[in-house]
Design a protein around this motif. Structure first.
Motif, PDB file in Angstrom:
ATOM      1  N   LYS A  35     -24.254  74.995   0.709  1.00 26.80           N
ATOM      2  CA  LYS A  35     -23.858  74.645  -0.660  1.00 26.80           C
ATOM      3  C   LYS A  35     -23.870  73.145  -0.918  1.00 26.80           C
ATOM      4  CE  LYS A  35     -20.859  78.717  -1.076  1.00 26.80           C
ATOM      5  NZ  LYS A  35     -19.458  79.193  -1.287  1.00 26.80           N
ATOM      6  N   LEU A  36     -24.105  72.369   0.127  1.00 26.04           N
ATOM      7  CA  LEU A  36     -24.019  70.923  -0.014  1.00 26.04           C
ATOM      8  C   LEU A  36     -25.142  70.416  -0.930  1.00 26.04           C
ATOM      9  CD1 LEU A  36     -21.955  69.040   1.347  1.00 26.04           C
ATOM     10  CD2 LEU A  36     -23.711  68.451   3.016  1.00 26.04           C
ATOM     11  N   THR A  37     -24.830  69.480  -1.812  1.00 27.68           N
ATOM     12  CA  THR A  37     -25.828  68.888  -2.703  1.00 27.68           C
ATOM     13  C   THR A  37     -25.665  67.373  -2.724  1.00 27.68           C
ATOM     14  OG1 THR A  37     -24.366  69.132  -4.624  1.00 27.68           O
ATOM     15  CG2 THR A  37     -25.933  70.927  -4.186  1.00 27.68           C
ATOM     16  N   ALA A  38     -26.706  66.696  -3.124  1.00 28.10           N
ATOM     17  CA  ALA A  38     -26.628  65.242  -3.272  1.00 28.10           C
ATOM     18  C   ALA A  38     -25.773  64.903  -4.496  1.00 28.10           C
ATOM     19  CB  ALA A  38     -28.028  64.658  -3.428  1.00 28.10           C
ATOM     20  N   ASP A  39     -24.996  63.839  -4.392  1.00 24.82           N
ATOM     21  CA  ASP A  39     -24.118  63.456  -5.503  1.00 24.82           C
ATOM     22  C   ASP A  39     -24.917  63.016  -6.721  1.00 24.82           C
ATOM     23  OD1 ASP A  39     -21.822  64.022  -4.074  1.00 24.82           O
ATOM     24  OD2 ASP A  39     -21.693  62.013  -3.219  1.00 24.82           O
ATOM     25  N   ALA A  40     -25.959  62.256  -6.498  1.00 23.93           N
ATOM     26  CA  ALA A  40     -26.779  61.763  -7.608  1.00 23.93           C
ATOM     27  C   ALA A  40     -28.231  61.739  -7.151  1.00 23.93           C
ATOM     28  CB  ALA A  40     -26.326  60.368  -8.032  1.00 23.93           C
ATOM     29  N   LYS A  41     -29.036  62.637  -7.679  1.00 31.10           N
ATOM     30  CA  LYS A  41     -30.426  62.711  -7.268  1.00 31.10           C
ATOM     31  C   LYS A  41     -31.252  61.633  -7.977  1.00 31.10           C
ATOM     32  CE  LYS A  41     -30.566  67.615  -6.093  1.00 31.10           C
ATOM     33  NZ  LYS A  41     -31.235  68.911  -6.317  1.00 31.10           N
ATOM     34  N   LYS A  42     -32.148  61.027  -7.225  1.00 29.69           N
ATOM     35  CA  LYS A  42     -33.021  59.994  -7.767  1.00 29.69           C
ATOM     36  C   LYS A  42     -34.348  60.620  -8.186  1.00 29.69           C
ATOM     37  CE  LYS A  42     -31.086  56.571  -4.581  1.00 29.69           C
ATOM     38  NZ  LYS A  42     -31.388  55.634  -3.460  1.00 29.69           N
ATOM     39  N   PRO A  43     -34.909  60.151  -9.265  1.00 31.55           N
ATOM     40  CA  PRO A  43     -36.216  60.674  -9.661  1.00 31.55           C
ATOM     41  C   PRO A  43     -37.277  60.316  -8.626  1.00 31.55           C
ATOM     42  CG  PRO A  43     -35.559  58.815 -11.055  1.00 31.55           C
ATOM     43  CD  PRO A  43     -34.384  59.136 -10.198  1.00 31.55           C
ATOM     44  N   ASP A  44     -38.254  61.215  -8.468  1.00 39.13           N
ATOM     45  CA  ASP A  44     -39.365  61.043  -7.533  1.00 39.13           C
ATOM     46  C   ASP A  44     -38.909  61.009  -6.075  1.00 39.13           C
ATOM     47  OD1 ASP A  44     -41.174  60.884  -9.660  1.00 39.13           O
ATOM     48  OD2 ASP A  44     -40.786  58.732  -9.887  1.00 39.13           O
ATOM     49  N   HIS A  45     -37.702  61.483  -5.797  1.00 40.62           N
ATOM     50  CA  HIS A  45     -37.242  61.637  -4.427  1.00 40.62           C
ATOM     51  C   HIS A  45     -37.135  63.126  -4.108  1.00 40.62           C
ATOM     52  CE1 HIS A  45     -36.548  57.385  -4.486  1.00 40.62           C
ATOM     53  NE2 HIS A  45     -36.014  57.395  -3.260  1.00 40.62           N
ATOM     54  N   PHE A  46     -37.144  63.426  -2.847  1.00 42.59           N
ATOM     55  CA  PHE A  46     -37.124  64.812  -2.400  1.00 42.59           C
ATOM     56  C   PHE A  46     -35.906  65.030  -1.504  1.00 42.59           C
ATOM     57  CE2 PHE A  46     -41.396  63.654  -3.464  1.00 42.59           C
ATOM     58  CZ  PHE A  46     -41.912  64.758  -4.112  1.00 42.59           C
ATOM     59  N   TYR A  47     -35.301  66.218  -1.634  1.00 42.64           N
ATOM     60  CA  TYR A  47     -34.046  66.468  -0.938  1.00 42.64           C
ATOM     61  C   TYR A  47     -34.169  67.749  -0.099  1.00 42.64           C
ATOM     62  CZ  TYR A  47     -32.245  62.875  -3.992  1.00 42.64           C
ATOM     63  OH  TYR A  47     -32.043  61.675  -4.634  1.00 42.64           O
ATOM     64  N   TYR A  48     -33.598  67.669   1.094  1.00 41.12           N
ATOM     65  CA  TYR A  48     -33.674  68.776   2.040  1.00 41.12           C
ATOM     66  C   TYR A  48     -32.298  69.032   2.635  1.00 41.12           C
ATOM     67  CZ  TYR A  48     -38.603  67.627   1.630  1.00 41.12           C
ATOM     68  OH  TYR A  48     -39.855  67.377   1.128  1.00 41.12           O
ATOM     69  N   GLY A  49     -31.929  70.294   2.668  1.00 41.37           N
ATOM     70  CA  GLY A  49     -30.689  70.675   3.344  1.00 41.37           C
ATOM     71  C   GLY A  49     -30.968  70.993   4.800  1.00 41.37           C
ATOM     72  N   VAL A  50     -30.137  70.496   5.679  1.00 43.21           N
ATOM     73  CA  VAL A  50     -30.299  70.728   7.116  1.00 43.21           C
ATOM     74  C   VAL A  50     -28.972  71.210   7.683  1.00 43.21           C
ATOM     75  CG1 VAL A  50     -30.889  69.730   9.344  1.00 43.21           C
ATOM     76  CG2 VAL A  50     -32.055  68.916   7.274  1.00 43.21           C
ATOM     77  N   ARG A  51     -28.985  72.353   8.309  1.00 41.94           N
ATOM     78  CA  ARG A  51     -27.777  72.884   8.976  1.00 41.94           C
ATOM     79  C   ARG A  51     -28.061  72.948  10.471  1.00 41.94           C
ATOM     80  NH1 ARG A  51     -24.777  78.028   6.669  1.00 41.94           N
ATOM     81  NH2 ARG A  51     -23.806  76.332   5.468  1.00 41.94           N
ATOM     82  N   ILE A  52     -27.259  72.235  11.271  1.00 42.77           N
ATOM     83  CA  ILE A  52     -27.403  72.207  12.720  1.00 42.77           C
ATOM     84  C   ILE A  52     -26.221  72.952  13.324  1.00 42.77           C
ATOM     85  CG2 ILE A  52     -27.623  70.746  14.762  1.00 42.77           C
ATOM     86  CD1 ILE A  52     -28.596  68.516  12.863  1.00 42.77           C
ATOM     87  N   VAL A  53     -26.508  74.049  14.015  1.00 43.59           N
ATOM     88  CA  VAL A  53     -25.451  74.910  14.559  1.00 43.59           C
ATOM     89  C   VAL A  53     -25.281  74.611  16.043  1.00 43.59           C
ATOM     90  CG1 VAL A  53     -24.647  77.273  14.889  1.00 43.59           C
ATOM     91  CG2 VAL A  53     -26.001  76.676  12.855  1.00 43.59           C
ATOM     92  N   THR A  54     -24.136  74.044  16.407  1.00 46.87           N
ATOM     93  CA  THR A  54     -23.804  73.774  17.800  1.00 46.87           C
ATOM     94  C   THR A  54     -23.219  75.035  18.424  1.00 46.87           C
ATOM     95  OG1 THR A  54     -23.421  71.437  17.347  1.00 46.87           O
ATOM     96  CG2 THR A  54     -22.422  72.330  19.349  1.00 46.87           C
ATOM     97  N   GLY A  55     -23.609  75.338  19.645  1.00 49.54           N
ATOM     98  CA  GLY A  55     -23.307  76.625  20.255  1.00 49.54           C
ATOM     99  C   GLY A  55     -21.848  76.835  20.631  1.00 49.54           C
ATOM    100  N   ALA A  56     -21.569  78.071  21.037  1.00 45.86           N
ATOM    101  CA  ALA A  56     -20.233  78.451  21.494  1.00 45.86           C
ATOM    102  C   ALA A  56     -20.054  78.266  22.991  1.00 45.86           C
ATOM    103  CB  ALA A  56     -19.954  79.910  21.123  1.00 45.86           C
ATOM    104  N   GLU A  57     -21.114  77.835  23.685  1.00 43.73           N
ATOM    105  CA  GLU A  57     -20.976  77.532  25.108  1.00 43.73           C
ATOM    106  C   GLU A  57     -19.867  76.499  25.295  1.00 43.73           C
ATOM    107  OE1 GLU A  57     -22.803  78.410  27.842  1.00 43.73           O
ATOM    108  OE2 GLU A  57     -24.464  79.567  26.991  1.00 43.73           O
ATOM    109  N   ALA A  58     -19.066  76.674  26.348  1.00 38.77           N
ATOM    110  CA  ALA A  58     -17.995  75.710  26.599  1.00 38.77           C
ATOM    111  C   ALA A  58     -18.571  74.309  26.738  1.00 38.77           C
ATOM    112  CB  ALA A  58     -17.226  76.087  27.862  1.00 38.77           C
ATOM    113  N   PHE A  59     -17.910  73.348  26.092  1.00 37.71           N
ATOM    114  CA  PHE A  59     -18.300  71.931  26.144  1.00 37.71           C
ATOM    115  C   PHE A  59     -19.693  71.690  25.566  1.00 37.71           C
ATOM    116  CE2 PHE A  59     -15.792  72.741  30.144  1.00 37.71           C
ATOM    117  CZ  PHE A  59     -14.567  72.355  29.602  1.00 37.71           C
ATOM    118  N   SER A  60     -20.120  72.526  24.617  1.00 43.81           N
ATOM    119  CA  SER A  60     -21.453  72.344  24.050  1.00 43.81           C
ATOM    120  C   SER A  60     -21.492  71.250  22.994  1.00 43.81           C
ATOM    121  CB  SER A  60     -21.965  73.660  23.459  1.00 43.81           C
ATOM    122  OG  SER A  60     -21.095  74.133  22.455  1.00 43.81           O
ATOM    123  N   GLY A  61     -20.338  70.842  22.477  1.00 43.02           N
ATOM    124  CA  GLY A  61     -20.307  69.706  21.561  1.00 43.02           C
ATOM    125  C   GLY A  61     -20.342  68.402  22.328  1.00 43.02           C
ATOM    126  N   THR A  62     -20.447  67.299  21.614  1.00 44.54           N
ATOM    127  CA  THR A  62     -20.513  66.001  22.277  1.00 44.54           C
ATOM    128  C   THR A  62     -19.901  64.923  21.395  1.00 44.54           C
ATOM    129  OG1 THR A  62     -21.974  64.289  23.143  1.00 44.54           O
ATOM    130  CG2 THR A  62     -22.866  65.685  21.412  1.00 44.54           C
TER     131      THR A  62
END
Length: 638
Positions: A35-62
């Protein structure tokens, strides 16, 4: 970072949000929508949503600084986009997903590759590895979504690239960290060792049993109808019972002449078994040495109880030596490691065979390494508990390796070749009955998956990565030496789709159902030492009528040796706390709809098999549960 021949635009992460999930394994459908969106989109710019899912393995975060993502499209790439910058910024957490909005002054086109990097942090000497399940990308102009499976550890100083498509792609090599135990598995292994927790059914253990249908083998044991007539309850001669399919043989000639450690003894027995009117498979004659002679009597159920009991103990002890080396370690552990190495060395992550087989090698190399250091090493647990000791173990591994053929774990071929495939003639062989159901389910699943990527035999034969995989295993994985067969049944070239399906079925079945059948019943069999002693302290009897209770007690292992064997059997019979069972996929690597449908069908088939086994088990005094799909791990992790 890998380089790509596309221009780099001016790109920034203009917004970031982190949330946590609480399932052990998730996919894009189980998380809330992006659901995340840019606060103010600029003309002639392109926007991409990226979701990075960190695993449930113990100590998988950093907590590391300067973790980055790069997007590579058909028209441009972003360069390195920092997710975490600086020590005091919000870290990447275990069981979390980071949503980013990326702003670019260029249209990236179709997104092809995602690159994740974890630069070396000199403030942290160790412990900042990062485990990523998958990345989801959304073109916020067109709303097109793409999922990029990862399921890798990313160590300090490393980067990894991956694609959303199943096919062939240039990519960064897989990290050795993927072959290590996860932290939960490591902690559990240490706990078992520190607390002293050492935490096959007979029909699974009798892997070498075969129908006796020729007189030459019968003559080897010199058994006559007169000797066993009281056991032959149908009133037929031994020869007639044999021709009717009621006589079976189990011959441990592979153990003949093996050296034993001082003060310990092991037989090389031949056992005749009989299916009686009650449909039970029972022993009716045991010969403890291979060569007939006056010092090699044939023991019978009609002998005095001590003679018959002692003969069965020596037979079971021989079975134990054979089981651990030639049924358990070589065909399951060692062979699966060869398959895993072949996959990792020759197939890129995007290859369909990599995606199909990779989940079935989780932890295998790690447990094999520990086993070679602690169990199978010189002076290790096997040498301390087994009668054959170190030199006998080495010779048995050599003999077993020389005789090994990959199709010994092909249950469909094995039961036919051994003449034990007919449940009407040999009932109650639940390893066969349940194993064939699982084999067929795996085979159907693999057929459905591979039909998506190989339309003809020519596609198989002209796949260079696949042929490199086959050639590597044929040449380096299962080499011929001292006259043994090169490849040991594995082909140098995979010619057809049918052959590829059979090989993939064999690999998955070996790593899952076959290992479950020969491993998880060990404590049930070995916990009572007289039932299957790892070694005996008296020579095998050479005459009848001299054995008594004292002879039996003197032959049994001492309490320390028996206790160690029982403790190890208990440990080897335990499941890992983070075990993934057959039909549960830790990280779905395929995005293709037809493959996902094949997975759903496979899971339903396994559930149906589970119901049938449970229903059958209700009528059994001792339920056979080792091949319940819910108790069959995906991989060899113990």
């Amino acid at each position: 970072m890998a380089s790509y021949n596309v221009p780099e635009g001016r790109c920034t992460v203009c917004k970031r949000d982190q949330k946590h999930y609480y399932e052990d394994c998730v996919d894009s459908t189980t998380l809330e929508q992006f659901k995340l969106t840019a606060d103010a989109k600029k003309p002639d710019h392109f926007y991409y949503g990226v979701r990075i899912v960190t695993g449930a393995e113990a100590f998988s975060g950093t907590p590391d600084s300067d973790i980055y993502v790069s997007l590579v499209g058909s028209k441009g790439c972003t360069g390195k986009l920092l997710i975490v910058q600086g020590w005091f910024s919000s870290a990447v957490s275990t069981q979390s997903y980071d949503d980013l909005v990326v702003e670019s002054d260029k249209d990236l086109g179709e997104l092809l590759v995602v690159i994740l990097g974890n630069p070396q942090n000199w403030m942290l000497s160790a412990g900042s590895a990062w485990f990523v399940d998958f990345v989801e990308c959304i073109d916020l102009q067109t709303k097109r979504k793409q999922e990029f499976p990862c399921y890798h550890w990313i160590n300090d100083g490393d980067a990894i690239s991956f694609t959303s498509k199943t096919g062939i792609d240039d990519r960064v090599s897989i990290l050795p960290s993927d072959e290590e135990f996860g932290a939960v598995r490591t902690l559990d292994f240490l706990e078992n060792a520190l607390t002293g927790k050492g935490t096959m059914m007979l029909k699974a253990k009798l892997a070498s049993i075969e129908a006796l249908n020729d007189f030459e083998k019968l003559a080897t044991a010199l058994v006559t109808t007169a000797m066993v007539h009281e056991s032959l309850v149908r009133g037929l001669s031994l020869e007639d019972e044999m021709m009717a399919g009621h006589i079976y043989i189990c011959d441990y000639k592979i153990l003949d002449g093996l050296p034993c450690k001082d003060g310990w003894f092991c037989a090389a027995p031949i056992c005749l078994l009989y299916v009686n009117k009650k449909k039970d498979l029972i022993p009716i004659a045991i010969q403890l040495k291979q060569k007939p002679g006056s010092d090699n009597p044939i023991f019978l159920p009609t002998d005095n109880w001590a003679d018959w009991t002692l003969a069965k103990m020596y037979y079971q002890s021989a079975c134990t030596q054979y089981h651990q080396i030639a049924t358990h370690y070589l065909p399951c552990h060692a062979a699966t490691e060869v398959y895993g190495m072949g996959v990792m060395r020759n197939l890129p992550d995007a290859h369909p065979i990599f995606k199909l087989l990779r989940p079935h090698f989780r932890y295998t190399m790690a447990i094999n390494t520990k086993g070679r250091l602690k169990l199978m090493n010189d002076g290790g647990t096997v040498d301390r508990t087994f009668a054959i000791g170190g030199e006998g173990r080495r010779q048995l591994m050599y003999r077993g390796g020389m005789a090994y053929n990959i199709h010994c774990t092909n249950i469909k071929r094995s039961v036919q070749e051994r003449g034990v495939d007919d449940p009407n003639i040999l009932p109650g062989y639940y390893y066969r009955d349940d194993g064939l159901k699982i084999w067929n389910a795996i085979e159907d699943y693999i057929t459905d998956v591979l039909n998506e990527f190989y339309s003809s035999d020519g596609d198989v034969k002209n796949d260079p990565e696949l042929q490199n995989f086959a050639r590597d295993i044929y040449t380096n994985g299962f080499p011929g030496h001292h006259g043994s067969q090169q490849g040991h049944g594995f082909p140098n070239v995979i010619e057809t789709k049918t052959q590829l399906v059979e090989l993939c079925t064999l690999i998955i079945f070996t790593a899952s159902a076959q290992h479950a059948a020969v491993n998880f019943g060990q404590y049930e069999i070995y916990s009572f030492s007289p039932n299957s002693p790892a070694g005996l302290r008296l020579p095998a009897p050479t005459v009848k009528g001299e054995a008594n209770l004292k002879t039996i007690l003197d032959a049994l292992p001492d309490i320390d040796t028996a206790g160690l064997a029982i403790a190890v059997a208990h440990m080897l019979s335990q499941y890992s706390p983070d075990e993934c069972f057959l039909g549960s996929f830790y990280g779905e690597r395929f995005g293709e709809k037809k493959v996902q449908c094949a997975v759903t069908k496979f899971v339903k088939t396994l559930a149906n098999i589970e119901d049938k086994i449970k229903e059958r088990n209700k009528s059994l005094d001792v339920p056979y549960e080792y091949l319940l799909p819910s108790k069959v791990p995906n991989t060899i992790a113990i």
